[in-house]
Design an enzyme around this catalytic site. Sequence first.
Site, mmCIF file in Angstrom:
data_model
loop_
_atom_site.group_PDB
_atom_site.id
_atom_site.type_symbol
_atom_site.label_atom_id
_atom_site.label_comp_id
_atom_site.label_asym_id
_atom_site.label_seq_id
_atom_site.Cartn_x
_atom_site.Cartn_y
_atom_site.Cartn_z
ATOM 1 N NE ARG A 46 7.233 -2.099 -11.606
ATOM 2 C CZ ARG A 46 7.107 -2.137 -10.295
ATOM 3 N NH1 ARG A 46 6.420 -1.192 -9.681
ATOM 4 N NH2 ARG A 46 7.644 -3.104 -9.608
ATOM 5 C CG ASN A 50 -0.894 -0.295 -1.190
ATOM 6 O OD1 ASN A 50 -1.746 -1.184 -1.187
ATOM 7 N ND2 ASN A 50 -1.014 0.804 -1.915
ATOM 8 C CB SER A 51 4.027 -0.768 3.644
ATOM 9 O OG SER A 51 3.919 0.578 3.243
HETATM 10 C C1 LIG Z 1 0.995 -5.291 -3.969
HETATM 11 C C2 LIG Z 1 2.058 -4.226 -3.997
HETATM 12 C C3 LIG Z 1 3.391 -4.577 -4.132
HETATM 13 C C4 LIG Z 1 4.368 -3.600 -4.133
HETATM 14 N N1 LIG Z 1 5.674 -3.975 -4.177
HETATM 15 C C5 LIG Z 1 6.637 -3.041 -4.070
HETATM 16 C C6 LIG Z 1 7.998 -3.424 -3.932
HETATM 17 O O1 LIG Z 1 8.330 -4.611 -3.868
HETATM 18 N N2 LIG Z 1 8.930 -2.454 -3.830
HETATM 19 C C7 LIG Z 1 8.605 -1.124 -3.850
HETATM 20 O O2 LIG Z 1 9.490 -0.282 -3.777
HETATM 21 N N3 LIG Z 1 7.306 -0.745 -3.928
HETATM 22 C C8 LIG Z 1 6.331 -1.662 -4.014
HETATM 23 N N4 LIG Z 1 5.013 -1.276 -4.025
HETATM 24 C C9 LIG Z 1 4.703 0.129 -3.746
HETATM 25 C C10 LIG Z 1 4.856 0.401 -2.256
HETATM 26 O O3 LIG Z 1 4.605 -0.753 -1.504
HETATM 27 C C11 LIG Z 1 3.913 1.509 -1.773
HETATM 28 O O4 LIG Z 1 4.100 2.639 -2.550
HETATM 29 C C12 LIG Z 1 4.197 1.825 -0.305
HETATM 30 O O5 LIG Z 1 3.929 0.695 0.479
HETATM 31 C C13 LIG Z 1 3.390 3.009 0.180
HETATM 32 O O6 LIG Z 1 3.708 3.205 1.529
HETATM 33 P P1 LIG Z 1 2.990 4.346 2.334
HETATM 34 O O7 LIG Z 1 3.484 4.268 3.723
HETATM 35 O O8 LIG Z 1 3.088 5.620 1.621
HETATM 36 O O9 LIG Z 1 1.445 3.935 2.242
HETATM 37 P P2 LIG Z 1 0.692 2.603 2.699
HETATM 38 O O10 LIG Z 1 1.618 1.507 3.006
HETATM 39 O O11 LIG Z 1 -0.356 2.327 1.700
HETATM 40 O O12 LIG Z 1 0.051 3.046 4.077
HETATM 41 C C14 LIG Z 1 -0.912 4.065 4.128
HETATM 42 C C15 LIG Z 1 -1.871 3.737 5.248
HETATM 43 O O13 LIG Z 1 -2.705 4.871 5.484
HETATM 44 C C16 LIG Z 1 -3.997 4.403 5.815
HETATM 45 N N5 LIG Z 1 -4.978 5.465 5.595
HETATM 46 C C17 LIG Z 1 -5.400 5.977 4.409
HETATM 47 N N6 LIG Z 1 -6.333 6.920 4.613
HETATM 48 C C18 LIG Z 1 -6.514 7.013 5.956
HETATM 49 C C19 LIG Z 1 -7.362 7.792 6.785
HETATM 50 N N7 LIG Z 1 -8.251 8.640 6.272
HETATM 51 N N8 LIG Z 1 -7.273 7.625 8.123
HETATM 52 C C20 LIG Z 1 -6.406 6.732 8.680
HETATM 53 N N9 LIG Z 1 -5.604 5.939 7.928
HETATM 54 C C21 LIG Z 1 -5.648 6.087 6.585
HETATM 55 C C22 LIG Z 1 -4.194 3.218 4.882
HETATM 56 O O14 LIG Z 1 -5.203 2.366 5.329
HETATM 57 C C23 LIG Z 1 -2.811 2.584 4.915
HETATM 58 O O15 LIG Z 1 -2.700 1.586 5.900
HETATM 59 C C24 LIG Z 1 4.009 -2.239 -4.039
HETATM 60 C C25 LIG Z 1 2.672 -1.880 -3.931
HETATM 61 C C26 LIG Z 1 1.700 -2.860 -3.899
HETATM 62 C C27 LIG Z 1 0.256 -2.465 -3.779
#
Ligand SMILES: Cc1cc2nc3c(=O)[nH]c(=O)nc-3n(C[C@H](O)[C@H](O)[C@H](O)COP(=O)(O)OP(=O)(O)OC[C@H]3O[C@@H](n4cnc5c(N)ncnc54)[C@H](O)[C@@H]3O)c2cc1C
Length: 520
Positions: A344, A94-95
């Site tokens: 939101r 999502n990032s």
């Molecule tokens: C469209 C959108 C816009 C957003 N805009 C904003 C914003 O502008 N500002 C803000 O603060 N927040 C925003 N958010 C929220 C924020 O982007 C997310 O909460 C954040 O990116 C999450 O980061 P993360 O590293 O926790 O997870 P992610 O970025 O989702 O990364 C997790 C990764 O783990 C991988 N994964 C999952 N399960 C497994 C597995 N079993 N084995 C191997 N890999 C796996 C996934 O494929 C993924 O690539 C937005 C979210 C979305 C969806």
Amino acid sequence: MSEKKAEEQKGMSRRALLKGAALGAMAAVGGVALNLAKPGTAEAVVRKMPQKWDEAWDVVIVGSGFAGLAAAAEAAGAGAKVVILEKMPTYGGNSIINGGEYNSWDDEFHLREKLKLGDDSSELHEKDSLKGGDYFGFPELVRIFVNGATPSLNWMIDQGGLKLREVVNRTGGHSAYRTHTCVEGVGRGFTEALKKIAEGRGAKIRLNTAVTWIWRTDADPKSPILGVEITTGKRTRNVKVSKALILAAGGFSQNKEMRQAFNPSIVPEFNSTNHPGSTGEVLRYAQAVGADALQLCFIQLYPYAEPETGMLDAPAVYPFRGPGFGIVYVNKLGKRFVNEMERRDVVSRAEMATGMKPTYSIFNEAMIPKMGTKEEVEQGIAKGRFVKADTIAELAGKLGIPANDLQETITTHNRYMKEGKDPDFGRQFTKVMIPMEEGPFYAIAQWPAVHFTMGGLRINKDAQVIDIWGKPIPRLYAAGEVTGGIHGDNRLGGNATPSCIVYGRIAGTKAAKEKVVGKA
Ligand SMILES: Cc1cc2nc3c(=O)[nH]c(=O)nc-3n(C[C@H](O)[C@H](O)[C@H](O)COP(=O)(O)OP(=O)(O)OC[C@H]3O[C@@H](n4cnc5c(N)ncnc54)[C@H](O)[C@@H]3O)c2cc1C
């Protein structure tokens, strides 16, 4: 099935579970692994610990989003041999598709001050974040991410080449202008900066590699995490974790069953803004080896997604960025229906309460540089996302809403802005807001879609995963959306990026300090 029979079955499942745990308690490498639940069934199964490890890494990270990349950067920087395992064919989760928004009370250019956007402080950011989540967020965890937001932003600028737009927004639920945007206007700006730091320090990213199990022999609080099972295509292998495992696998907004199991109001009919990989299985694997989870029913709707698909593309971020500069939300009758400065959850509920899909954000030309770029808007028009008109009446005609009513709404809102008081919805006005007196005028359709899961694994201030007995699970860390307890029942927009990165950095730093078990 009779009630009695159902109860008997439940009892059997519980006994089977306990039996599984007892078997697990005796296990060692090559024996039986702790396994409290098999995904997809309620019954416990016995999973054999691997006889041998196929490979070993000091620090294994699951997920290549903000949290995983930040963790990798710090762990590799501290000299650990680091691999990120990513199940998707591309990195970033999502990032990489996020809206490019990052809340920080300051930055090394002091943009808010330079742009004369009023005061802010880390204390105020903390206060807003706690209030915005109705005080369900743990103050200690909130304070850590808020205090770490500015140093982490500057770290990405200095070491990752991150560039910011010369604009700072005040977005829903915030009482100050603190939302920064990267030049790309999409999360890729941050992920590329993090990836550059992480890979520059030697961390490896392995794509198409799903983590399909976590190996731990028993739920004794002293029992450490030993490794993970990975699946690539049809091939399954086992990876030893020599120092620590960091879970950074994101949320579960795309898992309809899971989200409804925790919050029945999030019905399957809701679209989601998320990438297809946010399915939550890693949270379940962690629970299956004893991790505690919390607040899983708190699931956020994004009020401004594309109404038919739930997509959150570049245009869908404008309604989020606009409130601090005077954007107006209207229903299909051309009437306002909510205070645009609201959180939101409030805006989403108000949209659904209109009973008319979709609703619209209305803005004018003068607001564009405050929210984005002319090029982005042109591209949005070409895709049919933004609607443009020279007059409000023409805009109303294009949207199919009553022209007189929309004109009256905008004229009244302009007057309220000048008077500094909104008797209808109590909107807070600031000096930098722009009245919609001159065209061209623009509109974009918007509707709620499932966006963010606030609940997740319980962590402490060191990003250690806490078990069901309240103790840190040795060698297990988590960061980002897979964790819970930070954003309460409603995350303020722009808070996820810094919280994922700050806790990712903490997890990486701590993981690298763990002592090596056996040969790396
Ligand atoms: C469209 C959108 C816009 C957003 N805009 C904003 C914003 O502008 N500002 C803000 O603060 N927040 C925003 N958010 C929220 C924020 O982007 C997310 O909460 C954040 O990116 C999450 O980061 P993360 O590293 O926790 O997870 P992610 O970025 O989702 O990364 C997790 C990764 O783990 C991988 N994964 C999952 N399960 C497994 C597995 N079993 N084995 C191997 N890999 C796996 C996934 O494929 C993924 O690539 C937005 C979210 C979305 C969806």
